[in-house]
Scaffold this motif. Structure first.
Motif, PDB file in Angstrom:
ATOM      1  N   TRP A  52       0.852  -1.182   0.000  1.00 10.37           N
ATOM      2  CA  TRP A  52       0.000   0.000   0.000  1.00 10.37           C
ATOM      3  C   TRP A  52       0.887   1.231   0.000  1.00 10.37           C
ATOM      4  O   TRP A  52       1.859   1.311   0.744  1.00 10.37           O
ATOM      5  N   VAL A  53       0.530   2.193  -0.819  1.00 11.54           N
ATOM      6  CA  VAL A  53       1.209   3.486  -0.794  1.00 11.54           C
ATOM      7  C   VAL A  53       0.127   4.546  -0.602  1.00 11.54           C
ATOM      8  O   VAL A  53      -0.830   4.603  -1.370  1.00 11.54           O
TER       9      VAL A  53
ATOM     10  N   SER B  22       4.991  -1.172   2.670  1.00 12.13           N
ATOM     11  CA  SER B  22       4.045  -0.089   2.444  1.00 12.13           C
ATOM     12  C   SER B  22       4.648   1.221   2.926  1.00 12.13           C
ATOM     13  O   SER B  22       5.540   1.230   3.775  1.00 12.13           O
ATOM     14  N   CYS B  23       4.170   2.333   2.366  1.00 10.57           N
ATOM     15  CA  CYS B  23       4.725   3.621   2.777  1.00 10.57           C
ATOM     16  C   CYS B  23       3.706   4.744   2.597  1.00 10.57           C
ATOM     17  O   CYS B  23       2.702   4.578   1.914  1.00 10.57           O
TER      18      CYS B  23
ATOM     19  N   LEU C 136       6.132   2.074   6.215  1.00 17.06           N
ATOM     20  CA  LEU C 136       5.208   1.457   7.158  1.00 17.06           C
ATOM     21  C   LEU C 136       5.485  -0.039   7.135  1.00 17.06           C
ATOM     22  O   LEU C 136       5.096  -0.721   6.195  1.00 17.06           O
ATOM     23  N   PRO C 137       6.208  -0.562   8.131  1.00 17.03           N
ATOM     24  CA  PRO C 137       6.610  -1.976   8.088  1.00 17.03           C
ATOM     25  C   PRO C 137       5.415  -2.920   8.155  1.00 17.03           C
ATOM     26  O   PRO C 137       4.401  -2.615   8.739  1.00 17.03           O
TER      27      PRO C 137
ATOM     28  N   GLY D  56       0.105  -9.703  10.174  1.00 16.41           N
ATOM     29  CA  GLY D  56      -0.702  -8.498  10.288  1.00 16.41           C
ATOM     30  C   GLY D  56       0.072  -7.291   9.806  1.00 16.41           C
ATOM     31  O   GLY D  56       1.269  -7.341   9.592  1.00 16.41           O
ATOM     32  N   VAL D  57      -0.627  -6.221   9.606  1.00 16.64           N
ATOM     33  CA  VAL D  57      -0.017  -4.993   9.132  1.00 16.64           C
ATOM     34  C   VAL D  57       0.342  -4.126  10.316  1.00 16.64           C
ATOM     35  O   VAL D  57      -0.403  -4.035  11.281  1.00 16.64           O
ATOM     36  N   MET D  58       1.487  -3.480  10.255  1.00 13.06           N
ATOM     37  CA  MET D  58       1.882  -2.559  11.311  1.00 13.06           C
ATOM     38  C   MET D  58       1.840  -1.149  10.752  1.00 13.06           C
ATOM     39  O   MET D  58       2.285  -0.906   9.640  1.00 13.06           O
ATOM     40  N   TRP D  59       1.304  -0.218  11.518  1.00 14.63           N
ATOM     41  CA  TRP D  59       1.188   1.169  11.083  1.00 14.63           C
ATOM     42  C   TRP D  59       1.803   2.064  12.137  1.00 14.63           C
ATOM     43  O   TRP D  59       1.652   1.822  13.320  1.00 14.63           O
ATOM     44  N   THR D  60       2.474   3.099  11.712  1.00 19.48           N
ATOM     45  CA  THR D  60       3.011   4.039  12.678  1.00 19.48           C
ATOM     46  C   THR D  60       1.930   5.044  13.027  1.00 19.48           C
ATOM     47  O   THR D  60       1.144   5.453  12.187  1.00 19.48           O
TER      48      THR D  60
END
Length: 189
Positions: free
Chosen positions: A3-4, A92-93, A108-109, A114-118
């Motif tokens: 995802w961008v 993703s970024c 965004l690692p 699962g997805v990790m988001w800052t």
């Protein structure tokens, strides 16, 4: 796929205008304004536009912001700069790209389960999947921890709705092009 999320602060001069992203790869319309991906202005009339696109990992592409007319999805104004060049890796970024200025990127690692988001608020990383909601000694959820989960779930829902909307718009634009005899035109600088 990664995802961008592209972001820009831009105040449109007419209520019939919207900000979109157009570029050299199929996911960005291959320079066809009619297939450009519309950004969402949130909150409404704020001038903050965000669009999230699912792209292949390890891809290099060119792109630009374009202001389009909402009613017929034609260009009103392109960025007055050389095409932007972006290379996406395996993560993703977020991309903040002011009009006609250089972009900044924030990774965004992702993890396998699962997805990790800052979090923009405090800079820490939260894992969205497979984590129990923290609870107090009596077993009640800790309110502060729930808000971050709700924010992340809200982002994922927003991204899903935007992806569906962009797909439906693309279908109708293609159908309309067949009936109008329209053709896509490349945009070169």
């Amino acid at each position: 796929m990664v995802w961008v999320q592209f972001e820009i602060d831009y105040v449109v001069q007419h209520e019939g205008h919207a900000v979109a992203i157009s570029g050299s790869i199929p996911q960005l319309g291959q320079w066809s304004v009619r297939q450009a991906v519309l950004a969402d202005e949130s909150p409404e009339n704020s001038g903050k536009w965000i669009v999230t696109v699912n792209l292949p990992a390890n891809v290099k592409f060119e792109w630009k912001w374009v202001v389009v007319w909402r009613e017929n999805h034609t260009a009103f104004r392109w960025e007055e700069r050389a095409n932007r060049v972006t290379e996406v890796g395996k993560e993703s970024c977020k991309c903040h790209a002011p009009w006609n200025e250089d972009a900044t990127y924030k990774t965004l690692p992702q993890v396998s389960d699962g997805v990790m988001w800052t979090s923009e608020d405090d800079g820490h990383v939260e894992k969205l999947a497979d984590d129990p909601v923290p609870a107090d000694p009596q077993g009640y959820p800790i309110v502060g921890s729930i808000s971050s989960y709700i924010r992340d779930i809200g982002f994922l829902i927003s991204w899903s709705v935007q992806s569906i909307k962009n797909g439906v718009v693309a279908i109708f634009q293609r159908i309309g092009g067949v009936f109008r005899g329209g053709r896509a035109h490349d945009h070169d600088d």
